[in-house]
Scaffold this motif. Sequence first.
Motif, PDB file in Angstrom:
ATOM      1  N   UNK A  55       0.822  -1.217   0.000  1.00  0.00           N
ATOM      2  CA  UNK A  55       0.000   0.000   0.000  1.00  0.00           C
ATOM      3  C   UNK A  55       0.855   1.265   0.000  1.00  0.00           C
ATOM      4  N   UNK A  56       2.130   1.153   0.330  1.00  0.00           N
ATOM      5  CA  UNK A  56       2.996   2.337   0.403  1.00  0.00           C
ATOM      6  C   UNK A  56       3.453   2.821  -0.962  1.00  0.00           C
ATOM      7  N   UNK A  57       3.550   1.892  -1.927  1.00  0.00           N
ATOM      8  CA  UNK A  57       4.005   2.310  -3.257  1.00  0.00           C
ATOM      9  C   UNK A  57       3.244   1.637  -4.402  1.00  0.00           C
ATOM     10  N   UNK A  58       2.297   0.760  -4.087  1.00  0.00           N
ATOM     11  CA  UNK A  58       1.478   0.121  -5.115  1.00  0.00           C
ATOM     12  C   UNK A  58       2.137  -1.047  -5.809  1.00  0.00           C
ATOM     13  N   UNK A  59       3.399  -1.321  -5.488  1.00  0.00           N
ATOM     14  CA  UNK A  59       4.103  -2.407  -6.176  1.00  0.00           C
ATOM     15  C   UNK A  59       3.656  -3.768  -5.637  1.00  0.00           C
ATOM     16  N   UNK A  60       3.923  -4.812  -6.424  1.00  0.00           N
ATOM     17  CA  UNK A  60       3.568  -6.157  -6.007  1.00  0.00           C
ATOM     18  C   UNK A  60       4.558  -6.658  -4.960  1.00  0.00           C
ATOM     19  N   UNK A  61       4.042  -7.421  -4.014  1.00  0.00           N
ATOM     20  CA  UNK A  61       4.905  -8.048  -3.014  1.00  0.00           C
ATOM     21  C   UNK A  61       5.538  -9.299  -3.613  1.00  0.00           C
ATOM     22  N   UNK A  62       6.472  -9.882  -2.881  1.00  0.00           N
ATOM     23  CA  UNK A  62       7.110 -11.122  -3.348  1.00  0.00           C
ATOM     24  C   UNK A  62       6.063 -12.233  -3.531  1.00  0.00           C
ATOM     25  N   UNK A  63       5.085 -12.289  -2.620  1.00  0.00           N
ATOM     26  CA  UNK A  63       4.019 -13.289  -2.739  1.00  0.00           C
ATOM     27  C   UNK A  63       3.137 -13.020  -3.948  1.00  0.00           C
ATOM     28  N   UNK A  64       2.853 -11.730  -4.211  1.00  0.00           N
ATOM     29  CA  UNK A  64       2.064 -11.366  -5.396  1.00  0.00           C
ATOM     30  C   UNK A  64       2.768 -11.821  -6.665  1.00  0.00           C
ATOM     31  N   UNK A  65       4.067 -11.570  -6.726  1.00  0.00           N
ATOM     32  CA  UNK A  65       4.847 -11.926  -7.913  1.00  0.00           C
ATOM     33  C   UNK A  65       4.855 -13.438  -8.121  1.00  0.00           C
ATOM     34  N   UNK A  66       4.958 -14.178  -7.014  1.00  0.00           N
ATOM     35  CA  UNK A  66       4.951 -15.641  -7.116  1.00  0.00           C
ATOM     36  C   UNK A  66       3.617 -16.133  -7.665  1.00  0.00           C
TER      37      UNK A  66
END
Length: 385
Positions: free
Chosen positions: A104-115
């Motif tokens: 939520x701080x920058x909108x980027x995907x987390x490591x889990x999202x990327x997986x």
Amino acid sequence: MIKKSFVLIFLLFYISGFSQKIINKNLESDILETTRNLKIYIPEGYEKNDAENYPLAIVFDAEYLFDAYVGNSVLFAAKDKAPKQIVVGISMKESRKKDTYFNINNGSLTADNIAFYQFVRDEVIFYMESTYRTSPFISLIGSGTSANLITHYLKEPQPFINSYICINPTFSDFIGQQFQSFNLEKFSKEDNTFYLYTNNSTSFSAKKQTKIGELQKGLRSLQIKNFNVVNDTIVTSSSISAISEAIPRALTKVFQIYSAISKEEFEKNVKDLSPVDAIAYLENKYVEIEFLFGGNLGIRERDIYAIEKIVIEKENGDHLREFGKMILKIFPTSPLGDYYIGRYYETGKMYKKALKHYKIGYGKMDPSDQNSDKFYENILRLGGM
């Protein structure tokens, strides 16, 4: 209200009929290092025709979107508004937060999202394409944060998803900048067709409506060849109702090319064309249908008749032979191709050639066809010359 209730009842009727066609598959994932459950819907008739392929739809949040999407896909196919689809739903009840809740701080995907993103791209799609007869047309369907994750597939350097259906999306505060980084112009270089559907809704909070509205405003200004943006707004007080309305509205737009030529399509794209361009338009429509959706429809008679008037009335009917040849090329079993070629020769007083094609066309017809007698009248008329 009565109209919506009727639609829901109709959908429930269709849903009750496809329960026996659902396959449950536990797919072992090397990327996620766990097993994920897939629900797979195989359309009726799949086993009977080994030559036919089917578009693939991948539904996130299968717990509440899968049945709704399948029900609509069955109904649209039954009404000849969309091709039959193979639908795979990914169960996310226990993992949604891990799979799709972005930073939520920058909108980027987390490591889990990327997986999870890679799991869908590299394992789910691979499994479905290697196991079932799928066409090149792939759709992703999700809601909430899953819809946000779907937009990230737009950044793939080589686009492989055809429709991105984002229902009731929960976007980050940085969604505008993210879209700018996706380099959407690359879609114009692809020999393919793409759709991005997003919906706003009066049931959302004011902040969420504003965020989606600003993104849709930016998307509205895009003029990118092959990339079709569908900005929708659903007036309702319920987010659940918005989902039930968004799915058929998205399908209507995404599979518009598959449907027969509508009055709107004719007025917008066809009526002012020359005979040559009108014939090319119809041919290209059906070539694209076969390429994208994996099935050879032939040509619907309704679409042939939509173009007929242009071909006959403009330029003295000089292109009737080309019209007939185009029909025979795509739909060789139709008598109409031979009919138009015969009419071309008859107009030019080449009666022997005209009679030949009228006979060929009549030979393709079922004697019970109510039009067969009219077709035979052409043979009788010229047979005595």
